[in-house]
Design an enzyme around this catalytic site. Sequence first.
Site, PDB file in Angstrom:
ATOM      1  N   VAL A 128       2.316  47.178   1.813  1.00  0.00           N
ATOM      2  CA  VAL A 128       2.158  48.089   2.995  1.00  0.00           C
ATOM      3  C   VAL A 128       0.769  48.613   3.018  1.00  0.00           C
ATOM      4  O   VAL A 128       0.228  49.348   2.138  1.00  0.00           O
ATOM      5  CB  VAL A 128       2.974  49.096   3.218  1.00  0.00           C
ATOM      6  CG1 VAL A 128       2.774  50.061   4.475  1.00  0.00           C
ATOM      7  CG2 VAL A 128       4.454  48.562   3.214  1.00  0.00           C
ATOM      8  N   VAL A 130      -3.036  49.979   5.415  1.00  0.00           N
ATOM      9  CA  VAL A 130      -3.786  49.854   6.693  1.00  0.00           C
ATOM     10  C   VAL A 130      -5.308  50.084   6.252  1.00  0.00           C
ATOM     11  O   VAL A 130      -5.534  50.740   5.386  1.00  0.00           O
ATOM     12  CB  VAL A 130      -3.123  51.075   7.270  1.00  0.00           C
ATOM     13  CG1 VAL A 130      -4.194  51.560   8.526  1.00  0.00           C
ATOM     14  CG2 VAL A 130      -1.905  51.080   8.051  1.00  0.00           C
ATOM     15  N   ASP A 164       3.888  54.100  -4.231  1.00  0.00           N
ATOM     16  CA  ASP A 164       2.789  54.875  -5.132  1.00  0.00           C
ATOM     17  C   ASP A 164       2.806  56.293  -5.205  1.00  0.00           C
ATOM     18  O   ASP A 164       3.261  56.837  -3.994  1.00  0.00           O
ATOM     19  CB  ASP A 164       1.290  54.407  -4.863  1.00  0.00           C
ATOM     20  CG  ASP A 164       1.070  52.793  -5.175  1.00  0.00           C
ATOM     21  OD1 ASP A 164       1.916  52.283  -5.883  1.00  0.00           O
ATOM     22  OD2 ASP A 164       0.261  52.273  -4.670  1.00  0.00           O
ATOM     23  N   GLN A 166       1.045  58.764  -4.633  1.00  0.00           N
ATOM     24  CA  GLN A 166       0.307  59.473  -3.656  1.00  0.00           C
ATOM     25  C   GLN A 166       0.764  59.134  -2.174  1.00  0.00           C
ATOM     26  O   GLN A 166       0.284  59.628  -1.122  1.00  0.00           O
ATOM     27  CB  GLN A 166      -1.343  59.243  -3.693  1.00  0.00           C
ATOM     28  CG  GLN A 166      -1.760  57.690  -3.355  1.00  0.00           C
ATOM     29  CD  GLN A 166      -1.396  56.672  -4.320  1.00  0.00           C
ATOM     30  OE1 GLN A 166      -0.835  56.981  -5.494  1.00  0.00           O
ATOM     31  NE2 GLN A 166      -2.118  55.620  -4.377  1.00  0.00           N
ATOM     32  N   TYR A 171       6.266  58.105   3.194  1.00  0.00           N
ATOM     33  CA  TYR A 171       7.270  57.451   3.499  1.00  0.00           C
ATOM     34  C   TYR A 171       8.517  58.367   3.629  1.00  0.00           C
ATOM     35  O   TYR A 171       9.438  58.044   4.530  1.00  0.00           O
ATOM     36  CB  TYR A 171       7.720  56.279   2.059  1.00  0.00           C
ATOM     37  CG  TYR A 171       6.644  55.244   1.838  1.00  0.00           C
ATOM     38  CD1 TYR A 171       6.777  54.392   2.747  1.00  0.00           C
ATOM     39  CD2 TYR A 171       5.966  55.117   0.984  1.00  0.00           C
ATOM     40  CE1 TYR A 171       5.824  53.215   2.910  1.00  0.00           C
ATOM     41  CE2 TYR A 171       4.995  54.122   0.621  1.00  0.00           C
ATOM     42  CZ  TYR A 171       5.255  53.109   1.555  1.00  0.00           C
ATOM     43  OH  TYR A 171       4.332  51.994   1.509  1.00  0.00           O
TER      44      TYR A 171
END
Length: 191
Positions: A128, A130, A164, A166, A171
């Site tokens: 995932v 961006v 992860d 950070q 999420y």
Amino acid sequence: MGFWKSLFSGSDTTPSSKPTAVEGYIAEDENSLPTEAPRDPSLSSSAARSRSSSRIFFSTDRDIDLYELEELCDAVGWSRRPLRKVKKAIQHSFLVVTMWEQRGVQRRLIGFARATSDHAFNATLWDVVVHPDFQGKGFGKALMKHVIKKLRSEDISNITLFADPQVVNFYQNLGFMADPEGIKGMFWYPD
Ligand SMILES: CC(C)(COP(=O)(O)OP(=O)(O)OC[C@H]1O[C@@H](n2cnc3c(N)ncnc32)[C@H](O)[C@@H]1OP(=O)(O)O)[C@@H](O)C(=O)NCCC(=O)NCCS
């Protein structure tokens, strides 16, 4: 046991929230591009200016330029992976979602996510991302909601991922739980 039960209940656990300004601005797919990017007064003037002549859309076409994808992953500092393996991973994924910015005839890959699945109960999200130029504007959230919607439309009720450290809160904001009922993700690596 309640957690596992909930996985098979088929109920939609996607958190319901109002669409953000940015979601209203994104076309659902390549074929439904808005003719004009909406001018939302809630967007800051610089964001509105930078978006006024461009369109953002999602695609599930997996015919992706791997070098463009590598550039996107480089931009967030991910380690490079052999392109032949990335190609194989994409080919064998259950769902691949890309997010694009279109300016005139130019398209730029600005987001990516993919899911593997047993095609019945479970899907796991991978990669995932961006592009940093587009982070912090709601695009990651919109990408994730699009992925979840696509998976729910395939009647997948258990969506998992490995966050992860950070991005755990990112999420969690979307309704993902860490260690539900104490369940731990476990890993095996070769020595
Ligand atoms: C994680 C990532 C996809 C988020 O995308 P984004 O476009 O910046 O996220 P959004 O702007 O849509 O943010 C949505 C919400 O999550 C929050 N959020 C975004 N990044 C966050 C982070 N790292 N930690 C905590 N919250 C975060 C935002 O504040 C926003 O909250 P709000 O809805 O209350 O306003 C993006 O930062 C990224 O690609 N990071 C590098 C790659 C990466 O780490 N991927 C995840 C691998 S597991």
